[in-house]
Design a protein around this motif. Structure first.
Motif, short mmCIF file in Angstrom:
data_model
loop_
_atom_site.label_atom_id
_atom_site.label_comp_id
_atom_site.label_asym_id
_atom_site.label_seq_id
_atom_site.Cartn_x
_atom_site.Cartn_y
_atom_site.Cartn_z
N ALA A 33 -0.62 11.00 -2.70
CA ALA A 33 -1.93 11.65 -1.97
C ALA A 33 -1.51 11.89 -0.61
CB ALA A 33 -3.09 10.43 -1.94
N PHE A 34 -0.35 11.02 0.15
CA PHE A 34 -0.13 11.34 1.27
C PHE A 34 1.17 12.52 1.53
CE2 PHE A 34 3.30 10.58 4.61
CZ PHE A 34 2.66 10.32 5.66
N LEU A 35 1.89 12.92 0.44
CA LEU A 35 2.82 13.84 0.62
C LEU A 35 1.94 15.28 0.19
CD1 LEU A 35 5.74 12.31 -1.46
CD2 LEU A 35 5.76 12.84 0.91
N ALA A 36 0.60 15.06 -0.39
CA ALA A 36 -0.07 16.36 -0.68
C ALA A 36 -0.68 16.81 0.75
CB ALA A 36 -1.17 16.06 -1.72
N ARG A 37 -0.52 16.19 1.75
CA ARG A 37 -1.02 16.61 3.12
C ARG A 37 0.11 17.67 3.65
NH1 ARG A 37 -5.24 13.12 5.39
NH2 ARG A 37 -5.60 11.16 3.89
N PRO A 38 -0.70 18.41 4.77
CA PRO A 38 0.35 19.22 5.41
C PRO A 38 1.33 18.46 6.10
CG PRO A 38 -1.87 19.96 5.71
CD PRO A 38 -1.89 18.66 4.82
N LEU A 39 2.75 18.79 6.32
CA LEU A 39 3.69 18.01 6.99
C LEU A 39 3.29 17.54 8.43
CD1 LEU A 39 6.20 16.92 7.02
CD2 LEU A 39 7.35 19.04 8.05
N ALA A 40 2.61 18.53 9.30
CA ALA A 40 2.27 18.16 10.50
C ALA A 40 1.38 17.12 10.49
CB ALA A 40 1.48 19.44 11.20
N GLU A 41 0.33 16.97 9.52
CA GLU A 41 -0.49 16.00 9.47
C GLU A 41 -0.02 14.55 9.09
OE1 GLU A 41 -4.85 14.91 7.15
OE2 GLU A 41 -3.94 16.90 7.01
N ARG A 42 0.95 14.73 8.35
CA ARG A 42 1.81 13.64 7.55
C ARG A 42 2.68 12.98 8.96
NH1 ARG A 42 5.58 15.92 3.22
NH2 ARG A 42 4.27 17.70 3.39
N HIS A 43 3.14 13.63 10.04
CA HIS A 43 3.67 13.28 10.91
C HIS A 43 2.99 12.75 11.91
CE1 HIS A 43 8.03 14.39 10.85
NE2 HIS A 43 7.78 15.33 10.12
N ALA A 44 1.50 13.16 12.07
CA ALA A 44 0.75 12.55 12.84
C ALA A 44 0.21 11.26 12.48
CB ALA A 44 -0.64 13.66 13.06
N ILE A 45 -0.07 11.05 11.12
CA ILE A 45 -0.44 9.72 10.57
C ILE A 45 0.72 8.79 10.71
CG2 ILE A 45 -1.09 8.61 8.26
CD1 ILE A 45 -2.16 11.29 7.44
N ALA A 46 1.97 9.17 10.51
CA ALA A 46 3.18 8.24 10.53
C ALA A 46 3.23 8.02 12.05
CB ALA A 46 4.40 9.12 9.69
N ASP A 47 3.18 8.76 12.99
CA ASP A 47 3.41 8.35 14.19
C ASP A 47 2.30 7.40 14.77
OD1 ASP A 47 5.38 10.03 14.83
OD2 ASP A 47 4.36 11.73 15.58
N ASP A 48 1.02 7.54 14.27
CA ASP A 48 -0.14 6.60 14.44
C ASP A 48 0.40 5.26 13.89
OD1 ASP A 48 -2.91 6.08 15.33
OD2 ASP A 48 -3.08 5.62 13.35
N MET A 49 0.80 5.11 12.52
CA MET A 49 1.17 3.99 11.95
C MET A 49 2.31 3.18 12.67
SD MET A 49 1.23 4.91 7.83
CE MET A 49 -0.04 5.07 6.91
N ARG A 50 3.21 4.03 13.26
CA ARG A 50 4.29 3.55 13.98
C ARG A 50 3.91 2.86 15.38
NH1 ARG A 50 9.29 7.55 15.40
NH2 ARG A 50 7.32 8.59 16.35
N MET A 59 0.86 -1.11 0.31
CA MET A 59 0.01 0.14 -0.08
C MET A 59 0.87 1.23 0.05
SD MET A 59 -2.80 1.46 2.77
CE MET A 59 -1.48 1.75 3.99
N VAL A 60 1.83 1.35 1.03
CA VAL A 60 2.79 2.52 1.09
C VAL A 60 3.63 2.75 0.00
CG1 VAL A 60 1.94 2.38 3.36
CG2 VAL A 60 4.21 1.51 2.58
N ARG A 61 4.04 1.72 -0.67
CA ARG A 61 4.92 1.83 -1.87
C ARG A 61 4.18 2.31 -3.15
NH1 ARG A 61 10.44 0.57 -0.65
NH2 ARG A 61 10.66 0.36 1.41
N ASN A 62 2.94 2.15 -2.93
CA ASN A 62 2.23 2.59 -4.09
C ASN A 62 2.34 4.05 -4.57
OD1 ASN A 62 -0.33 3.58 -5.77
ND2 ASN A 62 -0.85 1.34 -5.80
#
Length: 252
Positions: A140-157, A131-134
Motif C-alpha cells: 500500500a505504501f509503495l502504491a503511493r506517489p514517490l513524493a508522498e512516500r518521502h513526505a510520510i517517511a520524513d514525518d515518521m523519521r 507494521m512496516v515489515r508487513n
C-alpha cells in the motif's frame, strides 16, 4: 578478505560521507571477496525509484562497479532502508537478504544481522517494525506517489527522533535475553550487528558456551568498517581526509 559495515545513513545531506563510501568501494573494498552491509546504508529509502536520485546515483554506480570487479555484495536492510528491493538489487548486483544471514567470518560461522530485532525492550519500536515489515503495508505504501512516500517517511523519521529523545538508554540497546536467544536459535558463538551505534566487542556466556558479539560503529562523522582476514577481525576508522587513524585487531 571480508569487509563489513553498518549504519552509514547516506543521503543528499551527507556529501562527505557519500564520497567516503565511494572511496571505500573504489579502494579497499576492491581487495575484498565479500562486502557485507548490515543495514541503514541509506538514511531513507522510500522505494527503488530512489535509485534515480542524483545524490544517490554515484553510490549505486560505485556498488555496481565493485560487483562487476568481482566482490560479492551482501545487504541486510535496516530500519531506515527496509524497502530496498529487486530494483536496487538489479542496479547494483547486491544480494539482499532478510533479517539475518550466517556466513563464515574469519574462519568461524557468524550470525550477521542489523540488530534492531535485539532491542526488544523498546516495545513501541517493535510494534512499528511489525507494521512496516508487513507485506500488505509495504504494498500500500509503495502504491503511493514517490513524493508522498518521502513526505510520510520524513514525518515518521521526525516522530522517531522525538520519541528516541525521551527513551532511556537501555530501551535502545540490545536486550540480554534476546541476545542469548539468538545465539541459542542458531547454535553459534559469533555474532556481528549494528543499529545501536555502540561499537564494542562483547563477550557472553550462553548455556556455558563462550560467545562473542561485535557491534559495528555508525558513520556519524567518519568512515568505519570491520575487516576479516587471516582468522582475525580488525576495526578501521578514518579521519576527514580518508586516512586510517584507528586500527584495532581482534584475534580469534
Amino acid at each position: 578478505m571480508d569487509l563489513l559495515c553498518s549504519d552509514l545513513h547516506l543521503s543528499a545531506a551527507t556529501p562527505a560521507l557519500n564520497a567516503a563510501f565511494v572511496a571505500l568501494l573504489e579502494g579497499r573494498a576492491r581487495c575484498a571477496d565479500r562486502l557485507f552491509l548490515l543495514g541503514d546504508l541509506f538514511e531513507l529509502w522510500a522505494g527503488d525509484e530512489d535509485i534515480a536520485d542524483p545524490a544517490l546515483q554515484p553510490l549505486v554506480a560505485a556498488l555496481r562497479a565493485l560487483n562487476d570487479a568481482g566482490t560479492e555484495i551482501h545487504l541486510l536492510p535496516g530500519n531506515r532502508d527496509f524497502l530496498l528491493g529487486t530494483g536496487f538489487a538489479a542496479a547494483t548486483g547486491a544480494h539482499i537478504h532478510g533479517d539475518w544471514l550466517i556466513a563464515d567470518i574469519a574462519g568461524e560461522p557468524t550470525l550477521l544481522l542489523h540488530g534492531d530485532t535485539l532491542c526488544t525492550d523498546d516495545l513501541p519500536y517493535m510494534q512499528f517494525r511489525a507494521m512496516v515489515r508487513n507485506p500488505q503495508w509495504q504494498a500500500a505504501f509503495l502504491a503511493r506517489p514517490l513524493a508522498e512516500r518521502h513526505a510520510i517517511a520524513d514525518d515518521m523519521r521526525q516522530r522517531s527522533k522525538q520519541a528516541t529523545a525521551g527513551k532511556g538508554e537501555y530501551l535502545m540497546d540490545a536486550n540480554a535475553d534476546a541476545i542469548a536467544s539468538m545465539f541459542r536459535l542458531h547454535a553459534l558463538a559469533s555474532m556481528i550487528h549494528g543499529h545501536t551505534h555502540r561499537p564494542a566487542l562483547h563477550r557472553h556466556t550462553v548455556d556455558e558456551r563462550d560467545s562473542r558479539r561485535w557491534v559495528l560503529a555508525d558513520w556519524r562523522d567518519r568512515a568505519c568498517w570491520l575487516e576479516a582476514r587471516d582468522g582475525a577481525l580488525r576495526a578501521f576508522t578514518t579521519d576527514d581526509s580518508g586516512a586510517i587513524v584507528a586500527d584495532t585487531r581482534y584475534d580469534n
